[in-house]
Write an enzyme that holds these catalytic residues in place. Structure first.
Site, PDB file in Angstrom:
ATOM      1  N   ASP A 174      42.886  59.905  32.323  1.00 29.03           N
ATOM      2  CA  ASP A 174      43.769  59.010  31.576  1.00 29.03           C
ATOM      3  C   ASP A 174      44.702  59.868  30.735  1.00 29.03           C
ATOM      4  OD1 ASP A 174      43.440  55.739  30.746  1.00 29.03           O
ATOM      5  OD2 ASP A 174      44.701  57.002  29.461  1.00 29.03           O
ATOM      6  N   LYS A 223      45.874  38.925  45.741  1.00 27.12           N
ATOM      7  CA  LYS A 223      45.548  39.125  44.325  1.00 27.12           C
ATOM      8  C   LYS A 223      46.367  38.172  43.444  1.00 27.12           C
ATOM      9  CE  LYS A 223      44.224  40.558  40.422  1.00 27.12           C
ATOM     10  NZ  LYS A 223      42.939  40.163  39.878  1.00 27.12           N
ATOM     11  N   VAL A 231      39.861  48.131  34.114  1.00 26.62           N
ATOM     12  CA  VAL A 231      39.571  48.236  35.544  1.00 26.62           C
ATOM     13  C   VAL A 231      39.117  49.647  35.902  1.00 26.62           C
ATOM     14  CG1 VAL A 231      40.633  48.165  37.843  1.00 26.62           C
ATOM     15  CG2 VAL A 231      41.049  46.331  36.221  1.00 26.62           C
ATOM     16  N   LYS A 233      39.258  35.056  25.187  1.00 23.95           N
ATOM     17  CA  LYS A 233      38.060  34.421  25.734  1.00 23.95           C
ATOM     18  C   LYS A 233      36.869  35.089  25.070  1.00 23.95           C
ATOM     19  CE  LYS A 233      36.621  35.891  29.821  1.00 23.95           C
ATOM     20  NZ  LYS A 233      36.549  36.331  31.238  1.00 23.95           N
ATOM     21  N   THR A 254      47.171  45.760  40.040  1.00 26.22           N
ATOM     22  CA  THR A 254      47.813  44.586  40.643  1.00 26.22           C
ATOM     23  C   THR A 254      49.291  44.903  40.829  1.00 26.22           C
ATOM     24  OG1 THR A 254      46.229  43.185  39.491  1.00 26.22           O
ATOM     25  CG2 THR A 254      48.250  42.116  40.293  1.00 26.22           C
ATOM     26  N   CYS A 297      46.286  39.235  32.157  1.00 30.09           N
ATOM     27  CA  CYS A 297      46.665  39.106  33.569  1.00 30.09           C
ATOM     28  C   CYS A 297      47.286  37.779  33.986  1.00 30.09           C
ATOM     29  CB  CYS A 297      45.472  39.449  34.442  1.00 30.09           C
ATOM     30  SG  CYS A 297      45.111  41.211  34.340  1.00 30.09           S
ATOM     31  N   ARG A 335      45.256  40.235  24.009  1.00 31.49           N
ATOM     32  CA  ARG A 335      46.534  40.193  24.728  1.00 31.49           C
ATOM     33  C   ARG A 335      46.822  38.764  25.216  1.00 31.49           C
ATOM     34  NH1 ARG A 335      45.968  45.263  28.791  1.00 31.49           N
ATOM     35  NH2 ARG A 335      43.789  44.620  28.728  1.00 31.49           N
ATOM     36  N   PHE A 371      39.085  41.971  41.128  1.00 36.75           N
ATOM     37  CA  PHE A 371      38.936  40.573  40.695  1.00 36.75           C
ATOM     38  C   PHE A 371      38.004  40.431  39.498  1.00 36.75           C
ATOM     39  CE2 PHE A 371      39.983  40.466  45.241  1.00 36.75           C
ATOM     40  CZ  PHE A 371      41.140  39.690  45.202  1.00 36.75           C
TER      41      PHE A 371
HETATM   42  P1  NAD Z   1      44.637  48.921  30.670  1.00 35.22           P
HETATM   43  O1  NAD Z   1      45.924  48.787  29.967  1.00 35.22           O
HETATM   44  O2  NAD Z   1      43.379  48.493  30.014  1.00 35.22           O
HETATM   45  O3  NAD Z   1      44.414  50.448  31.117  1.00 35.22           O
HETATM   46  C1  NAD Z   1      45.342  51.208  31.793  1.00 35.22           C
HETATM   47  C2  NAD Z   1      45.055  52.672  31.490  1.00 35.22           C
HETATM   48  O4  NAD Z   1      45.878  53.485  32.320  1.00 35.22           O
HETATM   49  C3  NAD Z   1      45.376  53.073  30.047  1.00 35.22           C
HETATM   50  O5  NAD Z   1      44.235  53.664  29.460  1.00 35.22           O
HETATM   51  C4  NAD Z   1      46.526  54.093  30.180  1.00 35.22           C
HETATM   52  O6  NAD Z   1      46.500  55.110  29.198  1.00 35.22           O
HETATM   53  C5  NAD Z   1      46.277  54.636  31.562  1.00 35.22           C
HETATM   54  N1  NAD Z   1      47.447  55.235  32.217  1.00 35.22           N
HETATM   55  C6  NAD Z   1      48.709  54.760  32.294  1.00 35.22           C
HETATM   56  N2  NAD Z   1      49.476  55.571  33.021  1.00 35.22           N
HETATM   57  C7  NAD Z   1      48.697  56.604  33.426  1.00 35.22           C
HETATM   58  C8  NAD Z   1      48.923  57.758  34.232  1.00 35.22           C
HETATM   59  N3  NAD Z   1      50.093  57.996  34.780  1.00 35.22           N
HETATM   60  N4  NAD Z   1      47.889  58.611  34.428  1.00 35.22           N
HETATM   61  C9  NAD Z   1      46.679  58.365  33.875  1.00 35.22           C
HETATM   62  N5  NAD Z   1      46.410  57.264  33.120  1.00 35.22           N
HETATM   63  C10 NAD Z   1      47.411  56.397  32.906  1.00 35.22           C
HETATM   64  O7  NAD Z   1      44.814  48.157  32.052  1.00 35.22           O
HETATM   65  P2  NAD Z   1      43.725  47.289  32.851  1.00 35.22           P
HETATM   66  O8  NAD Z   1      43.466  46.017  32.122  1.00 35.22           O
HETATM   67  O9  NAD Z   1      42.597  48.160  33.241  1.00 35.22           O
HETATM   68  O10 NAD Z   1      44.573  46.904  34.148  1.00 35.22           O
HETATM   69  C11 NAD Z   1      44.878  47.879  35.130  1.00 35.22           C
HETATM   70  C12 NAD Z   1      45.422  47.154  36.346  1.00 35.22           C
HETATM   71  O11 NAD Z   1      44.402  46.317  36.913  1.00 35.22           O
HETATM   72  C13 NAD Z   1      46.601  46.225  36.083  1.00 35.22           C
HETATM   73  O12 NAD Z   1      47.442  46.238  37.213  1.00 35.22           O
HETATM   74  C14 NAD Z   1      45.958  44.861  35.944  1.00 35.22           C
HETATM   75  O13 NAD Z   1      46.839  43.809  36.278  1.00 35.22           O
HETATM   76  C15 NAD Z   1      44.835  44.949  36.961  1.00 35.22           C
HETATM   77  N6  NAD Z   1      43.662  44.105  36.671  1.00 35.22           N
HETATM   78  C16 NAD Z   1      43.185  43.989  35.408  1.00 35.22           C
HETATM   79  C17 NAD Z   1      42.036  43.232  35.171  1.00 35.22           C
HETATM   80  C18 NAD Z   1      41.483  43.036  33.777  1.00 35.22           C
HETATM   81  O14 NAD Z   1      40.582  42.237  33.621  1.00 35.22           O
HETATM   82  N7  NAD Z   1      41.959  43.723  32.765  1.00 35.22           N
HETATM   83  C19 NAD Z   1      41.372  42.634  36.247  1.00 35.22           C
HETATM   84  C20 NAD Z   1      41.881  42.795  37.536  1.00 35.22           C
HETATM   85  C21 NAD Z   1      43.025  43.553  37.736  1.00 35.22           C
HETATM   86  C1  UGA Z   2      41.108  36.711  35.254  1.00 35.43           C
HETATM   87  C2  UGA Z   2      40.473  36.349  36.612  1.00 35.43           C
HETATM   88  O1  UGA Z   2      39.423  35.391  36.390  1.00 35.43           O
HETATM   89  C3  UGA Z   2      39.901  37.590  37.300  1.00 35.43           C
HETATM   90  O2  UGA Z   2      39.394  37.248  38.584  1.00 35.43           O
HETATM   91  C4  UGA Z   2      41.017  38.623  37.459  1.00 35.43           C
HETATM   92  O3  UGA Z   2      40.519  39.810  38.030  1.00 35.43           O
HETATM   93  C5  UGA Z   2      41.626  38.936  36.105  1.00 35.43           C
HETATM   94  O4  UGA Z   2      42.106  37.706  35.477  1.00 35.43           O
HETATM   95  C6  UGA Z   2      42.807  39.845  36.204  1.00 35.43           C
HETATM   96  O5  UGA Z   2      43.482  39.889  37.210  1.00 35.43           O
HETATM   97  O6  UGA Z   2      43.008  40.490  35.190  1.00 35.43           O
HETATM   98  P1  UGA Z   2      40.191  37.259  32.821  1.00 35.43           P
HETATM   99  O7  UGA Z   2      41.632  37.273  32.431  1.00 35.43           O
HETATM  100  O8  UGA Z   2      39.313  38.371  32.374  1.00 35.43           O
HETATM  101  O9  UGA Z   2      40.074  37.221  34.428  1.00 35.43           O
HETATM  102  O10 UGA Z   2      39.532  35.929  32.249  1.00 35.43           O
HETATM  103  P2  UGA Z   2      39.207  34.463  32.804  1.00 35.43           P
HETATM  104  O11 UGA Z   2      37.765  34.221  32.691  1.00 35.43           O
HETATM  105  O12 UGA Z   2      39.843  34.205  34.108  1.00 35.43           O
HETATM  106  O13 UGA Z   2      39.934  33.568  31.681  1.00 35.43           O
HETATM  107  C7  UGA Z   2      41.331  33.623  31.511  1.00 35.43           C
HETATM  108  C8  UGA Z   2      41.763  32.569  30.508  1.00 35.43           C
HETATM  109  O14 UGA Z   2      41.599  31.262  31.041  1.00 35.43           O
HETATM  110  C9  UGA Z   2      40.982  32.591  29.197  1.00 35.43           C
HETATM  111  O15 UGA Z   2      41.882  32.427  28.125  1.00 35.43           O
HETATM  112  C10 UGA Z   2      40.049  31.399  29.303  1.00 35.43           C
HETATM  113  O16 UGA Z   2      39.714  30.847  28.059  1.00 35.43           O
HETATM  114  C11 UGA Z   2      40.909  30.445  30.108  1.00 35.43           C
HETATM  115  N1  UGA Z   2      40.117  29.446  30.866  1.00 35.43           N
HETATM  116  C12 UGA Z   2      39.293  29.853  31.874  1.00 35.43           C
HETATM  117  C13 UGA Z   2      40.267  28.089  30.579  1.00 35.43           C
HETATM  118  O17 UGA Z   2      41.028  27.701  29.673  1.00 35.43           O
HETATM  119  N2  UGA Z   2      39.565  27.178  31.326  1.00 35.43           N
HETATM  120  C14 UGA Z   2      38.729  27.561  32.326  1.00 35.43           C
HETATM  121  O18 UGA Z   2      38.117  26.660  32.975  1.00 35.43           O
HETATM  122  C15 UGA Z   2      38.588  28.924  32.608  1.00 35.43           C
END
Ligand code: NAD
Ligand code: UGA
Length: 467
Positions: free
Chosen positions: A30, A204, A11, A320, A121, A260, A327, A152
């Protein structure tokens, strides 16, 4: 604007690069020093389509910079975006320790007015707690607002999602915050919805829970569909065309994974329980999902009897396609269950070369991986898996089993192949094929050809068009 992003994960990095593209000067911080050193050289820590090119472009333009000293990022901008991880704590709640570390860093480096934007989140009430903690540290007069701006994006299409959001949600207290964020996102075409902070925080979780609910619903239905000899793909198409339902997230399979959905559903169960609000649906969503990997073990046992010393190829390890993220990937549970049965596991994923489950041998070439295998289990719907030479694969696993855990093939396209090689084909929510299926005459040398991606000959769409 000068903007700092704390956290350079999926993110944080996508947000930092995206905001640079919108014309802002961005500092991304970071804690992970090695990550920062590599980012400075344009090397991103994970695979995400289109992100490396954009990062390199903005490094060349000098409108993005990286630091492992969060204090530098805090002092360098008046808009601070927190995008650190909020993983699952042992009790199921969101672990906010990284978030509080970031808040500590902000508190001890703030000398002038700043706005904090929480993109991580977080459970409802977290932004209020951050504000209270700033009051107790007596720096609240310097913090204009603590805003929640949930993210999102989807992994695999994160860059595109940044530039084309369905909506931008703002949860804030200060009346000036909406215009600040509108300026920050200037250039994006999107509805802009402003609410209070708890509403934004809950939106969210509710979004992720609802998407997971759709997946578990279709997966639950797929078991019944299979028993009835119906076709879940057609059922998804049929119900999804009702605009009130929508066709997205109705793809049946071996379950959802990722960083997530699983942890956000558990966190939501947890904070709802604290408020004594029962959430039975969320438990059902999780339970249905947890049972999916067992389908594969059952199918293999049904086909082979004992699985001891059987060698099976897993196609796909990522949760996916178009990500190297494993994860909570279904591949983790599937491989553990199969290993418990004494199976020897080979694996191939285009982007995942290292898998943390012991005794899973990862290969870089799918045709080397198939050597000695008697079954193929498709776990990730990578489109290139459809283009593999399935004639060659089937020759190797003659009399064996293909378990298509993502319904990558239509039954019509797979039928000639499995008949020719006496292979059993199991998929999700569709009639079982193979052995008992009507055997047709085919030339042994004919290569198995797949129709083009947009060939709808087997779907209800064409039948409807013909009418
Ligand atoms: P991530 O684990 O990929 O990255 C988090 C980063 O934050 C790491 O690089 C870590 O070293 C760094 N970090 C931790 N503590 C820190 C600090 N105090 N100062 C500076 N850096 C620090 O996490 P992510 O997947 O990017 O998710 C971040 C947030 O966004 C979570 O709350 C997640 O639920 C939410 N989110 C993730 C996704 C997604 O697709 N991955 C989508 C929407 C929302
Ligand atoms: C999901 C949400 O789609 C994002 O909007 C959100 O920001 C994010 O989580 C988050 O909060 O981290 P993501 O986890 O990247 O995104 O992937 P998705 O495309 O949502 O797929 C999630 C899982 O559901 C995968 O394992 C995928 O294979 C599965 N899936 C998805 C199904 O089994 N069926 C479907 O129809 C769609």
């Amino acid at each position: 604007m000068r903007i700092s992003v704390i956290g350079a994960g999926y993110v944080g990095l996508v947000t930092a690069v995206g905001l640079s593209s919108l014309g802002h000067l961005v500092i991304c911080a970071d804690k992970n020093e090695e990550r920062i050193n590599r980012l400075r050289r344009g090397i991103i820590p994970f695979r995400e389509n289109g992100l490396d090119e954009k990062l390199q472009h903005h490094l060349d333009q000098s409108n993005i910079s990286f630091t492992h000293d969060t204090g530098i990022a805090v002092r360098g901008s008046n808009v601070l975006i927190i995008a650190v991880g909020t993983p699952q704590a042992p009790d199921g709640n969101a672990d906010l320790s990284y978030l509080w570390q970031a808040v500590d860093e902000i508190a001890s480096n703030t000398m002038e007015k700043k706005t904090i934007i929480v993109k991580s989140t977080v459970p409802p009430g977290t932004c209020d707690q951050i504000e209270q903690s700033l009051v107790s540290r007596k720096i609240d007069s310097l913090i204009l607002d603590v805003v929640h701006n949930p993210e999102f994006l989807r992994q695999g299409s994160a860059v595109n999602d940044f530039f084309n959001p369905d909506r931008i949600i703002i949860g804030c207290k200060n009346e000036n915050s909406p215009s600040l964020l509108q300026n920050m996102y200037f250039g994006l075409q999107s509805p802009f919805l402003v609410y209070d902070r708890s509403t934004a925080e809950l939106i969210k979780y509710a979004s992720n829970a609802f998407l997971a609910l759709k997946i578990s619903f279709i997966n639950m239905l797929s078991d019944l569909s299979e028993k009835l000899g119906a076709d879940i793909e057609q059922i998804s198409e049929g119900i999804g065309m009702d605009k009130r339902i929508g066709s997205a997230f109705l793809k049946a399979g071996i379950g959802y994974g990722g960083s997530c959905f699983p942890k956000d559903i558990r966190a939501m169960q947890h904070f709802a329980a604290i408020h004594h609000i029962p959430m039975p649906l969320l438990y059902a969503v999780e339970e249905i999902n947890a049972q999916r990997p067992e389908l594969i073990v059952e199918a293999c046992k049904q086909h082979f009897g004992s699985l001891r010393k059987r060698r099976i190829l897993l196609l796909g390890l990522a949760f996916k396609p178009f990500t190297d993220d494993i994860r909570e990937s279904p591949a983790l549970a599937v491989s553990s269950l199969l290993l418990e049965q004494g199976v020897e596991l080979h694996a191939y994923d285009p982007w995942v070369q290292h898998f943390p489950v012991q005794n899973v041998s990862c290969f870089q070439d799918p045709y080397q991986a198939i050597e000695g295998c008697e079954a193929v289990v498709l776990l990730t719907d990578w489109p290139q898996f459809r283009q593999l030479n399935w004639e060659r694969i089937c020759r190797k696993i003659k009399n064996g089993l293909i378990f298509d855990g993502r319904n990558q093939f239509t039954t019509n396209e797979i039928m000639p192949l499995i008949n020719r090689h006496a292979i059993k084909y199991r998929s999700i929510g569709r009639p079982n094929l193979g052995k008992t299926a009507i055997v047709q005459q085919f030339n042994e040398e004919t290569l198995f050809m797949l129709p083009e991606e947009n060939d709808f000959t087997n779907s209800g769409l064409l039948k409807k068009a013909a009418l």
